[in-house]
Scaffold this motif. Sequence first.
Motif, PDB file in Angstrom:
ATOM      1  N   UNK A 113       0.821  -1.221   0.000  1.00  0.00           N
ATOM      2  CA  UNK A 113       0.000   0.000   0.000  1.00  0.00           C
ATOM      3  C   UNK A 113       0.853   1.268   0.000  1.00  0.00           C
ATOM      4  N   UNK A 114       2.023   1.226   0.634  1.00  0.00           N
ATOM      5  CA  UNK A 114       2.806   2.463   0.724  1.00  0.00           C
ATOM      6  C   UNK A 114       3.971   2.532  -0.248  1.00  0.00           C
ATOM      7  N   UNK A 115       4.234   1.442  -0.984  1.00  0.00           N
ATOM      8  CA  UNK A 115       5.415   1.476  -1.847  1.00  0.00           C
ATOM      9  C   UNK A 115       5.260   2.403  -3.051  1.00  0.00           C
ATOM     10  N   UNK A 116       4.055   2.792  -3.376  1.00  0.00           N
ATOM     11  CA  UNK A 116       3.886   3.701  -4.495  1.00  0.00           C
ATOM     12  C   UNK A 116       3.950   5.171  -4.079  1.00  0.00           C
ATOM     13  N   UNK A 117       4.252   5.445  -2.807  1.00  0.00           N
ATOM     14  CA  UNK A 117       4.495   6.820  -2.365  1.00  0.00           C
ATOM     15  C   UNK A 117       5.840   7.259  -2.930  1.00  0.00           C
ATOM     16  N   UNK A 118       5.901   8.510  -3.349  1.00  0.00           N
ATOM     17  CA  UNK A 118       7.130   9.048  -3.934  1.00  0.00           C
ATOM     18  C   UNK A 118       8.334   8.734  -3.036  1.00  0.00           C
ATOM     19  N   UNK A 123      11.804   8.073   1.851  1.00  0.00           N
ATOM     20  CA  UNK A 123      13.156   8.027   2.424  1.00  0.00           C
ATOM     21  C   UNK A 123      13.265   8.965   3.625  1.00  0.00           C
ATOM     22  N   UNK A 124      12.745  10.173   3.463  1.00  0.00           N
ATOM     23  CA  UNK A 124      12.794  11.144   4.556  1.00  0.00           C
ATOM     24  C   UNK A 124      12.003  10.637   5.751  1.00  0.00           C
ATOM     25  N   UNK A 148      12.558  19.051   5.037  1.00  0.00           N
ATOM     26  CA  UNK A 148      12.473  17.789   5.778  1.00  0.00           C
ATOM     27  C   UNK A 148      11.111  17.682   6.454  1.00  0.00           C
ATOM     28  N   UNK A 149      10.714  18.740   7.141  1.00  0.00           N
ATOM     29  CA  UNK A 149       9.434  18.724   7.853  1.00  0.00           C
ATOM     30  C   UNK A 149       8.258  18.531   6.898  1.00  0.00           C
ATOM     31  N   UNK A 150       8.286  19.226   5.769  1.00  0.00           N
ATOM     32  CA  UNK A 150       7.165  19.095   4.831  1.00  0.00           C
ATOM     33  C   UNK A 150       7.134  17.708   4.199  1.00  0.00           C
ATOM     34  N   UNK A 153       5.660  15.334   6.742  1.00  0.00           N
ATOM     35  CA  UNK A 153       4.222  15.594   6.849  1.00  0.00           C
ATOM     36  C   UNK A 153       3.480  14.997   5.654  1.00  0.00           C
ATOM     37  N   UNK A 154       3.995  15.248   4.442  1.00  0.00           N
ATOM     38  CA  UNK A 154       3.325  14.737   3.241  1.00  0.00           C
ATOM     39  C   UNK A 154       3.368  13.210   3.181  1.00  0.00           C
ATOM     40  N   UNK A 155       4.463  12.612   3.614  1.00  0.00           N
ATOM     41  CA  UNK A 155       4.556  11.150   3.626  1.00  0.00           C
ATOM     42  C   UNK A 155       3.506  10.571   4.579  1.00  0.00           C
ATOM     43  N   UNK A 156       3.361  11.168   5.750  1.00  0.00           N
ATOM     44  CA  UNK A 156       2.327  10.708   6.699  1.00  0.00           C
ATOM     45  C   UNK A 156       0.938  10.827   6.091  1.00  0.00           C
ATOM     46  N   UNK A 157       0.688  11.967   5.465  1.00  0.00           N
ATOM     47  CA  UNK A 157      -0.622  12.224   4.871  1.00  0.00           C
ATOM     48  C   UNK A 157      -0.936  11.204   3.780  1.00  0.00           C
ATOM     49  N   UNK A 158       0.044  10.913   2.935  1.00  0.00           N
ATOM     50  CA  UNK A 158      -0.157   9.955   1.844  1.00  0.00           C
ATOM     51  C   UNK A 158      -0.343   8.543   2.389  1.00  0.00           C
ATOM     52  N   UNK A 159       0.395   8.208   3.445  1.00  0.00           N
ATOM     53  CA  UNK A 159       0.229   6.881   4.054  1.00  0.00           C
ATOM     54  C   UNK A 159      -1.154   6.740   4.670  1.00  0.00           C
TER      55      UNK A 159
END
Length: 167
Positions: A113-118, A123-124, A148-150, A153-159
């Motif tokens: 489910x998360x491997x298609x996140x940019x 990585x961050x 880094x912070x953004x 945040x975006x990785x969490x949101x996408x997950x």
Amino acid sequence: MSTLEFTNLISSHRSFLHQLAMKLTKDIDDAKDLIQETFFKAIKNKDKYEEGTNIKGWLYTIMKNTFINQYRKKKFQNTFIDETDNKFFISQSPRDKEVYSDKNLDMEYLMKRIEDIDRVYLETFMMYYNGYKYEEIAEIMNIPLGTVKSRIFLARKKMMERLKDYR
């Protein structure tokens, strides 16, 4: 000044060093180790001490620098120090932990489910997840702190979006 006289001089400040070591380490055994290391370094560098100067200040500087260097080494070793009563985590055996038979399936599902996140965001986020601080990530990846912070945040949101049916 002979080595014996110098040793007697620094030994006369043992109680001062003990108080300082306890303030720094907050542990009796670590304090004793720090005092011993301080005495060792002081005797080793006896020739750098100028007679007539403040011996307490000189010993204080040696102890403080030794403590800081030891702290930095521990920080980069990622050492787990179990400070619970009776060393609970260290002495806990694998059979005490719950075992889930579908754990591998859950992990497989999550990874799909998360491997298609940019990859940049992932990585961050994984560096943050693995214990790196924002500043460390920025330095390692050579990017600004705000980036880094953004990204995290975006990785969490996408997950969260991809895993909303999992919850």
